[in-house]
Design an enzyme around this catalytic site. Structure first.
Site, mmCIF file in Angstrom:
data_model
loop_
_atom_site.group_PDB
_atom_site.id
_atom_site.type_symbol
_atom_site.label_atom_id
_atom_site.label_comp_id
_atom_site.label_asym_id
_atom_site.label_seq_id
_atom_site.Cartn_x
_atom_site.Cartn_y
_atom_site.Cartn_z
ATOM 1 N N CYS A 65 -10.952 10.772 -2.236
ATOM 2 C CA CYS A 65 -11.257 12.120 -2.188
ATOM 3 C C CYS A 65 -9.954 12.666 -2.727
ATOM 4 O O CYS A 65 -9.342 11.948 -3.533
ATOM 5 C CB CYS A 65 -11.508 12.748 -0.732
ATOM 6 S SG CYS A 65 -10.094 12.749 0.557
ATOM 7 N N HIS A 98 -2.025 -7.626 8.216
ATOM 8 C CA HIS A 98 -1.355 -7.446 9.346
ATOM 9 C C HIS A 98 -2.539 -6.718 10.366
ATOM 10 O O HIS A 98 -2.601 -6.949 11.596
ATOM 11 C CB HIS A 98 -0.347 -6.677 9.567
ATOM 12 C CG HIS A 98 1.058 -7.362 9.061
ATOM 13 N ND1 HIS A 98 2.262 -7.071 9.081
ATOM 14 C CD2 HIS A 98 1.125 -8.583 8.043
ATOM 15 C CE1 HIS A 98 3.216 -7.937 8.734
ATOM 16 N NE2 HIS A 98 2.259 -8.886 7.974
#
Ligand code: RB5
Length: 146
Positions: A65, A98
């Site tokens: 966006c 992670h």
């Protein structure tokens, strides 16, 4: 990799160049709109990608966006989606490695096309490590869904 991508009018300028970049790199890209710069609502397009990622139809999503913030907030409303706004390459791969990020959010009014290409490349090339400490932390996050 099968990747879905969407943008609102603010993100539209980055979408087609990123699709071309990803296809050139051999990825299968599903374009979920928008198709032009006419004003529209970012949740409609962020949800289109997030729903397919959550359903397992698509491995990774990219939502764009103007700032990346609205699309990120919307995508994270979908259970199973871990969306992050990453405008640096370290986060773009580390959040996958992670945290098992599966949707990358970008702001087309913030970054240019060259950086955006590097970010999506870092994102799609990264894999969750599966290491015990990362799984333990991820499971604590996922437990909040219950
Ligand atoms: C649209 O003007 C803009 O608000 C939207 O693209 C996004 O930046 C929201 O976070």
């Amino acid at each position: 990799m099968k990747i879905a991508i969407s943008a609102d009018h603010g993100g539209y300028p980055l979408k087609d160049p990123l699709i071309a970049h990803l296809r050139k790199s051999g990825h299968e890209v599903v374009d979920l709109g928008t198709g032009d710069c006419a004003p529209c609502d970012y949740p409609d397009f962020a949800f289109a990608v997030a729903d397919q990622v959550a359903a397992g139809q698509i491995e990774r999503g990219i939502v764009i966006c103007g700032s990346g913030a609205g699309a990120c907030i919307a995508a994270n409303k979908v259970r199973g989606v871990r969306a992050c706004l990453c405008h640096d390459t370290y986060s773009a791969h580390q959040a996958v490695e992670h945290d098992d990020m599966n949707v990358l959010c970008l702001g087309a009014r913030i970054i240019g096309g060259a950086l955006a290409e590097e970010l999506v490349t870092a994102f799609v090339n990264a894999r969750f490590t599966g290491e015990e400490r990362h799984l333990r932390r991820l499971n604590k996050v996922l437990a909040r869904d219950k």
